[in-house]
Design an enzyme around this catalytic site. Structure first.
Site, PDB file in Angstrom:
ATOM      1  N   ASP A  15     -29.771 -14.545  15.450  1.00 14.08           N
ATOM      2  CA  ASP A  15     -30.110 -14.495  16.873  1.00 14.08           C
ATOM      3  C   ASP A  15     -30.129 -13.055  17.370  1.00 14.08           C
ATOM      4  OD1 ASP A  15     -30.744 -15.595  19.343  1.00 14.08           O
ATOM      5  OD2 ASP A  15     -28.649 -15.754  19.957  1.00 14.08           O
ATOM      6  N   HIS A  67     -38.551  -9.607  15.696  1.00 18.23           N
ATOM      7  CA  HIS A  67     -38.593 -10.598  14.613  1.00 18.23           C
ATOM      8  C   HIS A  67     -38.973  -9.946  13.290  1.00 18.23           C
ATOM      9  CE1 HIS A  67     -37.880 -13.790  17.400  1.00 18.23           C
ATOM     10  NE2 HIS A  67     -39.025 -13.652  18.037  1.00 18.23           N
ATOM     11  N   LEU A  96     -28.391 -17.582  -6.553  1.00  8.52           N
ATOM     12  CA  LEU A  96     -28.089 -17.848  -5.147  1.00  8.52           C
ATOM     13  C   LEU A  96     -29.005 -18.964  -4.686  1.00  8.52           C
ATOM     14  CD1 LEU A  96     -26.636 -16.995  -2.438  1.00  8.52           C
ATOM     15  CD2 LEU A  96     -28.676 -15.605  -1.986  1.00  8.52           C
TER      16      LEU A  96
END
Length: 250
Positions: A28, A45, A139
């Site tokens: 965020d 972004h 991962l």
């Protein structure tokens, strides 16, 4: 190996001071970060997307095996059409630019959320990335794209009800954990730690079922400024926490 959907997520023998195996992050603050610099929201972004690679690379060094990132919520469609279009283009660009590196690093990528409303080209690219990384295990990266926990729970409840109606599941057998196999995250462990950047202190419809016993960290750092160092500080604090899961530890 992934934990089977029916296993008890609290069954580990000693989790009081274990490292975080599964970290989920609400990324965020991109827009506010950009606004503070006199830039458009989409610039924030784009800068935030660069942080994804840094965090992905840092996770194995801290013992993190699962990383879930909240990229686009079911509520984000309410944003300006230009911002939504820019985000969708950014997702496509990310897949194109990062696939080779993710494969090389042994990262397995999966997407959760409702893919139906997404552009068919983006859906094909998502499926292609999942297929290209399916055998990786260094991962496990899960990207929540057009995801909302209430939507996920509604879809899971519908599928469970359909199985009960069809006689595949006995109504008498439905219990507190019956939804788990129907969730988007059915083959993933619940998050040990949920992080939200930007100083906001809410979960915003993210992994509501799965985070029932998660630890939470709300950092004031905006996502474009969040990197390896801040992740390390948060994980160090997590390692000092005593997790009781409702029990009293001696």
């Amino acid at each position: 190996m992934f934990r089977a959907p029916h296993e008890d997520p609290l069954a580990a023998k000693d989790t009081s001071h274990s490292p975080a195996s599964h970290v989920a992050i609400i990324m965020d603050g991109n827009g506010r970060w950009a606004k503070g610099r006199g830039k458009p929201r989409l610039y924030g972004h784009k800068m935030g997307a660069r942080r994804v690679r840094e965090v992905v690379e840092a996770c194995p060094d801290h013992g993190v095996r699962y990383l879930t990132l909240y990229a686009f919520s079911t509520e984000n469609w309410k944003r300006a059409p230009s911002e939504v279009a820019g985000l969708m283009a950014l997702f496509r660009q990310f897949i194109r630019s990062e696939t080779a590196e993710l494969v090389a690093q042994g990262v397995r990528v999966r997407f959760i959320g409702d893919r139906g409303p997404l552009n068919p080209k983006l859906r094909r690219m998502m499926a292609g990335l999942e297929e290209a990384t399916a055998c990786n295990g260094a991962l496990n990266l899960t990207v929540a794209l057009n995801y909302g926990a209430r939507d996920e729970l509604s879809r899971a409840a519908l599928r469970l009800a359909q199985d009960v109606a069809a006689g595949r599941v006995s109504a008498d057998a439905v219990g507190a954990d019956s939804l788990r196999p129907y969730l988007d995250t059915a083959d993933l462990p619940d998050p040990d730690l949920v992080i939200r950047t930007s100083g906001e202190s809410r979960v915003s419809n993210f992994l509501l079922w799965q985070s029932a016993y998660s630890e939470f960290e709300f950092t004031p750092v905006y996502w474009p400024d969040f990197g390896r160092a801040e992740l390390g500080r948060i994980l160090a604090r997590f390692g000092s926490r005593e997790r009781r899961f409702g029990a009293v530890l001696s």
